[in-house]
Design an enzyme around this catalytic site. Structure first.
Site, PDB file in Angstrom:
ATOM      1  N   ASP A  73      17.811  -4.776  30.552  1.00 20.34           N
ATOM      2  CA  ASP A  73      18.218  -5.918  31.355  1.00 20.34           C
ATOM      3  C   ASP A  73      18.371  -7.135  30.436  1.00 20.34           C
ATOM      4  O   ASP A  73      17.484  -7.407  29.612  1.00 20.34           O
ATOM      5  CB  ASP A  73      17.179  -6.208  32.439  1.00 20.34           C
ATOM      6  CG  ASP A  73      17.655  -7.229  33.454  1.00 20.34           C
ATOM      7  OD1 ASP A  73      18.235  -6.810  34.467  1.00 20.34           O
ATOM      8  OD2 ASP A  73      17.443  -8.438  33.219  1.00 20.34           O
ATOM      9  N   ILE A  74      19.485  -7.846  30.550  1.00 15.67           N
ATOM     10  CA  ILE A  74      19.723  -9.026  29.710  1.00 15.67           C
ATOM     11  C   ILE A  74      18.766 -10.136  30.118  1.00 15.67           C
ATOM     12  O   ILE A  74      18.657 -10.471  31.302  1.00 15.67           O
ATOM     13  CB  ILE A  74      21.176  -9.502  29.827  1.00 15.67           C
ATOM     14  CG1 ILE A  74      22.144  -8.377  29.444  1.00 15.67           C
ATOM     15  CG2 ILE A  74      21.419 -10.722  28.937  1.00 15.67           C
ATOM     16  CD1 ILE A  74      23.597  -8.708  29.689  1.00 15.67           C
TER      17      ILE A  74
ATOM     18  N   GLU B  93      23.418  -7.308  35.296  1.00 11.68           N
ATOM     19  CA  GLU B  93      23.132  -7.340  33.866  1.00 11.68           C
ATOM     20  C   GLU B  93      22.242  -6.186  33.431  1.00 11.68           C
ATOM     21  O   GLU B  93      21.585  -6.248  32.405  1.00 11.68           O
ATOM     22  CB  GLU B  93      22.474  -8.670  33.475  1.00 11.68           C
ATOM     23  CG  GLU B  93      21.122  -8.934  34.095  1.00 11.68           C
ATOM     24  CD  GLU B  93      21.176  -9.665  35.431  1.00 11.68           C
ATOM     25  OE1 GLU B  93      20.227 -10.400  35.726  1.00 11.68           O
ATOM     26  OE2 GLU B  93      22.171  -9.502  36.169  1.00 11.68           O
TER      27      GLU B  93
END
Length: 305
Positions: A178-179, A221
């Site tokens: 996950d960003i 994301e």
């Protein structure tokens, strides 16, 4: 007397079929004469598949690439290439020929490429097959990044669980990524920049993966990475390379010094795992990575006990 390996090599050099062998990182370690002629490979060369595709594309030779963004097309191919034991496709070349290609991949990532010229076969059947392949790719591709979508990576994970592992080798690892602070990127630079970040990350990650590793965008994301037949330690090492690739500078055109990072949850795939339980372990590990500081990999607590 020639032994069997010598005979196989002699036959491969003689046949009109294209024969190539790629190692797990995607390097061409053997190509017969027909392959070398078609893809413009010198006898002593061992190029990476990505480099070979790039140079032929820029020289306007080899495979036809109809997508207007070559790197987008390349990322899309890499996210699926070698992730199934066997894949059959038809591909056209810049010289007008059509090839029927079979790519066979071992669990450790070694790939055998065999292609036959089917230019003179009935074109109506080819058109039907092309339309079928295009529809399949569209259904399994993330529209923004061009890499595999949730449907594809979840089906790839389900297939790995179903196949199991017939030897004592590990089944592999699953990771969710996950960003970090992605909302802040959207808020500061705009959603178009956020989209560009997703596209660039989708291009950076495959460069540090093996041919047989599956990688796709789950949505937003969040991404999934499937690493077949690696140990937990090997999975952790891969995630170290992945996070380092993402955090390199120049990801944001508006602010090249801005560093984008990712958090990752990692869990080994064990015999008898159910898909939902496996996904939940990786998701919980990802949540822990976000909660304890981000820009790190956390291994599922259930696996450390």
């Amino acid at each position: 007397m020639l032994d069997m390996s010598d005979r196989l090599m002699a036959l491969a050099e003689q046949t009109d079929a294209l024969v190539g062998i790629y190692d797990p990182v995607g390097r061409l370690v053997y190509a017969n004469a027909a392959y070398r002629r078609t893809y413009f490979v010198e006898p002593d060369e061992t190029p990476l598949w990505t480099d070979l595709m790039r140079r032929n594309y820029h020289a306007k030779r080899g495979s036809c690439v109809s997508h207007p963004d070559f790197e987008h097309w390349l990322s899309s191919c890499l996210s699926r290439r070698g992730t199934k034991p066997s894949m059959i496709i038809e591909s056209d070349l810049m010289d007008g020929r059509w090839l029927a290609i079979t790519e066979s991949t071992l669990p450790d990532g070694w790939m055998l490429f065999v292609a036959c010229d089917v230019t003179h076969q009935h074109s109506s059947g080819r058109q039907v097959r092309q339309e079928r392949d295009i529809a399949w790719k569209f259904a399994h591709t993330d529209e923004l990044t061009g890499i595999s979508n949730r449907r594809y990576v979840m089906s790839a994970l389900a297939a790995l669980l179903e196949r199991g592992c017939p030897t004592d080798a590990p089944m592999g690892c699953l990771s969710l990524l996950d960003i970090d602070h992605f909302k802040q990127i959207n808020d500061r630079f705009g959603h178009s920049t956020g989209d560009a970040v997703l596209v660039e990350i989708a291009r950076r990650i495959p460069a540090v993966l093996r041919t047989c590793d599956a990688f796709g965008r789950l949505g937003g994301e969040e991404f999934m990475l499937i690493l077949p037949h690696v140990t937990l330690e090997e999975g952790q090492a891969t995630l170290t390379h992945v996070l380092a690739a993402i955090s390199r500078p120049n990801l944001l055109a508006e602010d090249p010094a801005h560093i984008v990072t990712c958090s990752a949850g990692l869990t080994p795939i064990r015999p008898g795992d159910q898909l939902a339980d496996l996904y939940s372990r990786a998701d919980q590990a990802l949540y822990s990575a976000k909660r304890t500081g981000r820009n790190r990999t956390v291994v599922s607590a259930a696996c450390e006990a």
